[in-house]
Write a protein that holds these residues in place. Structure first.
Motif, short mmCIF file in Angstrom:
data_model
loop_
_atom_site.label_atom_id
_atom_site.label_comp_id
_atom_site.label_asym_id
_atom_site.label_seq_id
_atom_site.Cartn_x
_atom_site.Cartn_y
_atom_site.Cartn_z
N UNK A 219 0.83 -1.20 0.00
CA UNK A 219 0.00 0.00 0.00
C UNK A 219 0.87 1.26 0.00
N UNK A 220 0.65 2.18 -0.93
CA UNK A 220 1.43 3.42 -0.94
C UNK A 220 0.84 4.46 0.00
N UNK A 221 1.62 5.49 0.28
CA UNK A 221 1.11 6.66 1.00
C UNK A 221 2.02 7.84 0.69
N UNK A 222 1.54 9.04 0.99
CA UNK A 222 2.34 10.24 0.73
C UNK A 222 3.62 10.23 1.56
N UNK A 223 3.64 9.45 2.64
CA UNK A 223 4.79 9.45 3.53
C UNK A 223 5.56 8.12 3.48
N UNK A 224 5.45 7.38 2.39
CA UNK A 224 6.19 6.13 2.24
C UNK A 224 7.43 6.34 1.38
N UNK A 225 8.57 5.90 1.90
CA UNK A 225 9.84 5.98 1.17
C UNK A 225 10.43 4.57 1.08
N UNK A 226 10.87 4.21 -0.11
CA UNK A 226 11.52 2.92 -0.36
C UNK A 226 13.02 3.11 -0.18
N UNK A 227 13.67 2.12 0.47
CA UNK A 227 15.12 2.17 0.69
C UNK A 227 15.80 1.06 -0.09
N UNK A 228 16.82 1.42 -0.88
CA UNK A 228 17.59 0.44 -1.65
C UNK A 228 19.07 0.64 -1.32
N UNK A 229 19.64 -0.14 -0.41
CA UNK A 229 21.08 -0.05 -0.14
C UNK A 229 21.87 -0.52 -1.35
N UNK A 230 23.07 0.00 -1.50
CA UNK A 230 23.91 -0.40 -2.64
C UNK A 230 25.38 -0.38 -2.24
N UNK A 231 26.20 -1.00 -3.06
CA UNK A 231 27.65 -0.94 -2.91
C UNK A 231 28.25 -0.45 -4.23
N UNK A 232 29.42 0.16 -4.14
CA UNK A 232 30.08 0.78 -5.30
C UNK A 232 29.19 1.89 -5.85
N UNK A 233 29.59 2.46 -6.97
CA UNK A 233 28.80 3.54 -7.57
C UNK A 233 27.49 2.98 -8.09
N UNK A 234 26.35 3.57 -7.71
CA UNK A 234 25.06 2.99 -8.07
C UNK A 234 24.65 3.29 -9.51
N UNK A 235 25.13 2.50 -10.45
CA UNK A 235 24.74 2.66 -11.84
C UNK A 235 23.39 1.99 -12.06
N UNK A 236 22.35 2.57 -11.41
CA UNK A 236 21.04 1.92 -11.46
C UNK A 236 20.37 2.16 -12.81
N UNK A 237 19.59 1.18 -13.20
CA UNK A 237 18.80 1.26 -14.43
C UNK A 237 17.46 1.93 -14.10
N UNK A 238 17.06 2.91 -14.90
CA UNK A 238 15.78 3.57 -14.72
C UNK A 238 14.85 3.19 -15.86
N UNK A 239 13.66 2.71 -15.51
CA UNK A 239 12.67 2.30 -16.50
C UNK A 239 11.53 3.31 -16.54
N UNK A 240 10.78 3.33 -17.62
CA UNK A 240 9.59 4.17 -17.78
C UNK A 240 9.93 5.66 -17.70
N UNK A 241 11.12 6.03 -18.16
CA UNK A 241 11.49 7.43 -18.22
C UNK A 241 12.17 7.93 -16.97
N UNK A 242 12.58 9.20 -17.01
CA UNK A 242 13.28 9.81 -15.89
C UNK A 242 12.36 9.94 -14.69
N UNK A 243 12.95 9.78 -13.51
CA UNK A 243 12.20 9.92 -12.26
C UNK A 243 12.40 11.33 -11.72
N UNK A 244 11.34 12.06 -11.41
CA UNK A 244 11.48 13.44 -10.92
C UNK A 244 12.34 13.50 -9.65
N UNK A 245 13.02 14.62 -9.47
CA UNK A 245 13.94 14.78 -8.34
C UNK A 245 13.24 14.74 -7.00
N UNK A 246 11.95 15.06 -6.97
CA UNK A 246 11.22 15.00 -5.70
C UNK A 246 10.73 13.59 -5.38
#
Length: 386
Positions: A219-246
């Protein structure tokens, strides 16, 4: 809105919408539902065999507690099946990858990679899993499948899926935490998913490999944040276009991604950047969710991009998705997803690959939730903001 559940002896319990008991009662109106619980009876999970042994939801406080999984009530209640995908929800569903590319199992051979041609194989969408065994805290499922990939290679697969719920001591051991002085309720559960090659041919890279793909919808909410820990430089793949900075923030060791269900976006991490840990924090309900999964530093993961690929085994080990409106204004959810995958393994006949996916929810005293967040994500709750 409320439902009632029978408690025996002609007694009934009123269940409010949003509670675990409400969701179980609703599910039982439409599908056979298995409820597992630990020895306290407070930690519970609901599983639907007809939905591939899917863990639909869970609770840390019994039937009256919050229901943590996202359910698509309309789809569950409908007697009409959709052509491309039936989105029932659930916080641990069994899928197989890859979705796109020359070894995809979501596109028929030699078709274009367009939404019109995309469809979810019925074996992981509308066909049920058989219940092999069941106790109060564990259920085991099995399914035989025949799938053909985009390149025309036939897979004959035996799937074994085991779902179990944890006792307090097991959670403490797995997370290296001590809850004895904490005022928190919790639930922890695991799916162990094995795919076995029972065909007549070995699986190899030249004809295509498969991966176990576990997706959890919440269930989403306005106050829900997802956390993704990573190691090394996070060269993450972005799908469905750019994600807004907010909606996205990258710290030194943690990617923060909004789980608000208002903007469609997906990110993924390659194995070289992966730490086998995911999570989310809903500050509105003060619920901390933690996901662990099996990861052994394998390098080959299926690539699910919708194109003929130069690197079909340069895919993601972990993904997270925030649902939002499509271009036509329609929306699947809203929900957000925490996902993990097994590596792509070349299997001889009768060989198998197994993938573990573990989910925990913690709810209660904010100071104690803060201790858990600091221990696992190296951030206090105040730092989990975008």
């Amino acid at each position: 809105m409320s439902l009632t559940a029978s408690l025996g002896c002609d007694k009934e319990e009123k269940l409010q919408e949003g509670s675990f008991g409400y969701d179980v009662a609703f599910l039982e109106q439409h599908q056979s539902t298995i409820v597992l619980e630990n020895s306290t009876g407070k930690s519970q999970v609901a599983i639907v065999p007809a939905y591939q042994g899917r863990i639909m939801s869970s609770s840390a406080q019994g039937s009256q507690g919050n229901s943590y999984g996202w359910l698509n009530y309309e789809a569950i209640a409908s007697d009409q099946l959709q052509d491309k995908i039936n989105i029932y929800g659930g916080e641990d569903r069994f899928w197989l990858g890859p979705e796109g590319g020359q070894y995809s199992i979501f596109f028929d051979p030699k078709t274009e990679f367009t939404f019109d041609n995309w469809r979810t194989p019925k074996e992981i969408d509308t066909e049920g899993f058989e219940v092999i065994s069941q106790t109060s805290s564990k259920a085991v499922f099995e399914k035989e499948m025949n799938l053909t990939n985009y390149s025309g290679f036939p897979f004959h697969i035996l799937v074994n899926r085991e779902v179990s719920i944890f006792e307090k001591a097991e959670i403490e051991q797995k997370l290296a935490l001590d809850f004895s002085d904490m005022d928190v309720d919790f639930v922890g559960f695991e799916s162990v998913n094995k795919i076995k090659n029972i065909g007549e041919q070995a699986w190899d890279k030249e004809t295509g490999l498969l991966s176990v793909w576990i997706l959890g919808m919440f269930m989403p909410s306005d106050e829900t944040v997802i956390m993704v820990p990573f190691k090394s430089a996070p060269a993450y793949q972005s799908y469905f276009g750019a994600i807004p900075s907010d909606k996205l923030k990258v710290n030194d060791e943690l990617i923060l991604f909004k789980g608000d269900g208002t903007h469609r976006g997906k990110i993924g991490l390659r194995p070289e950047n992966t730490i086998p840990l995911l999570g989310s924090y809903d500050a509105e309900k003060e619920v901390l969710t933690v996901v662990q999964f099996s990861f052994n530093n394998d390098k080959d993961y299926v690539n699910s991009l919708w194109e003929l690929q130069d690197e079909p085994y340069a895919g993601d080990a972990v993904n997270t998705y925030n649902d939002g409106p499509l271009e036509n204004g329609d929306q699947m959810g809203p929900f957000y997803e925490l996902e993990s995958s097994s590596p792509a393994k070349a299997l001889e006949v009768n060989e198998s690959v197994t993938h573990h996916h573990v989910t925990y929810h913690f709810e209660g005293n904010k100071e104690d939730l803060n201790k858990i967040s600091l221990k696992l994500f190296k951030s206090d709750l105040e730092g989990l903001k975008i």
